[in-house]
Design an enzyme around this catalytic site. Structure first.
Site, mmCIF file in Angstrom:
data_model
loop_
_atom_site.group_PDB
_atom_site.id
_atom_site.type_symbol
_atom_site.label_atom_id
_atom_site.label_comp_id
_atom_site.label_asym_id
_atom_site.label_seq_id
_atom_site.Cartn_x
_atom_site.Cartn_y
_atom_site.Cartn_z
ATOM 1 N N SER A 201 -4.810 0.038 -3.827
ATOM 2 C CA SER A 201 -5.953 0.930 -3.976
ATOM 3 C C SER A 201 -5.460 2.352 -4.214
ATOM 4 C CB SER A 201 -6.860 0.860 -2.743
ATOM 5 O OG SER A 201 -6.112 1.102 -1.565
ATOM 6 N N MET A 202 -6.172 3.076 -5.087
ATOM 7 C CA MET A 202 -5.729 4.413 -5.484
ATOM 8 C C MET A 202 -6.826 5.459 -5.333
ATOM 9 S SD MET A 202 -3.467 3.447 -8.896
ATOM 10 C CE MET A 202 -4.922 2.950 -9.846
ATOM 11 N N ASP B 120 -10.767 -0.959 4.046
ATOM 12 C CA ASP B 120 -11.133 -2.138 4.835
ATOM 13 C C ASP B 120 -12.137 -2.995 4.067
ATOM 14 O OD1 ASP B 120 -9.568 -0.935 6.753
ATOM 15 O OD2 ASP B 120 -11.267 -0.155 7.904
#
Length: 309
Positions: A221-222, A253
């Site tokens: 994830s970025m 999450d």
């Protein structure tokens, strides 16, 4: 079955102020309380998606009972080990400028016997249809090899592991070869020792190295730059959905929950990617660490744009 493991759960207290000013009086506009900790957040989101999970880990004191009551109210199955001391409360200060300040308590210390009991409990539930989600930090008294040990035990029972951790926990767990990993970009930079922001090309190269070691799926994830999804036979880059973010807390999450749900429901790679991006975007819209509802997720999924690499 999906098992989520939260070694260091918490009550997440989110307070909103106009503009947070340290060393000054800040008047609170709104307060939200949520049962939290990464694995518990994953279980809440899986439930919002219509799936089922078993939440496990350590709880203590009145705070622990509060978390248990929240899970009962949501019909989320759980089997925690109770320990001495109170489960922590984490305070997140959100201001309208868009900044978030987090104050996280350490949580109660855990004994070696309690650690061993949790490992055995997890492995007792595990079979070849089980995905175990190992997420977040560990409290004092728990050795840093714990995720590696659980991974080895789960694999012996025929189950699979999804890892969402950082630092030494992440590095040591990789030796046991979890099946799915979801670091964010800064965590991956720390692991690789990179002194600059990793490009998508560099992330793909790192993912290929993980595949060579036996890790099947790598998701990075970025934040506002989206996410990269890399399996052995596909590489996909996604831009972040253009939503108005309330708070980015819990977005990672939510993506882990979507990954676990997609694995459990045996969704295709593209269906998995769409779900992960929509659930993560939905999470940043919600207040506190509450999961997005299914209607919002369904609304966002058609907006996901994928670039095959």
């Amino acid at each position: 079955m999906i098992i989520t493991v939260t070694m260091n759960p918490a009550i997440d207290k989110t307070v909103e102020v106009d503009k947070f000013q340290p060393y000054a009086l800040n008047r609170i506009r709104r307060i939200e309380y949520d049962a939290g900790g990464k694995g518990i957040n994953v279980s809440k989101t899986i439930h919002a998606l219509g799936g089922e999970s078993l939440a496990m880990g350590f709880l203590g004191g009145n705070t622990g009972k509060t978390i248990e009551n929240v899970l009962n109210a949501r019909n989320i199955r759980h089997d925690f080990i109770y320990v001495d001391g109170d489960t922590r409360t984490n305070t997140k200060i959100f201001d309208c400028v868009g900044g978030v300040t987090e104050l996280n308590e350490p949580g109660p210390a855990i004994t070696e016997n309690q650690t061993e009991a949790l490992i055995q409990k997890i492995c007792t539930y595990t079979d070849n249809e089980t995905l175990v989600v190992l997420a977040g930090s560990v409290p004092g008294g728990v050795r840093k090899t714990i995720y590696a040990e659980i991974t080895e035990c789960v694999h012996k029972k025929g189950g699979k592991v999804l890892l969402d951790a950082d630092g030494e926990l992440f590095r040591l767990a990789l030796k046991a070869v979890p099946d799915i990993i979801k670091p964010n970009r800064s965590e991956l930079e720390e692991y690789t020792g990179t002194d600059h922001v990793l490009t998508v090309h560099e992330i793909i190269e790192t993912a290929e190295n993980f595949h060579e070691k036996g890790i099947q799926t790598v998701v990075v994830s970025m934040g506002k730059d989206g996410a990269v999804f890399a399996g052995e036979n596909y590489k996909i880059n996604c831009s972040a959905l253009p939503v108005k973010a309330h708070s980015t807390v819990g977005a990672g999450d939510a993506m882990v929950a979507a990954l676990a749900y997609a694995h459990d429901r045996k969704l295709s790679e593209k269906e998995m990617v769409r779900l992960c991006m929509a659930v993560s975007a939905g999470a940043v819209i919600t207040v506190g660490t509450k999961p997005p509802d299914r209607a919002l997720i369904e609304q966002l999924m058609p907006e996901v744009r994928m670039q095959m690499l």
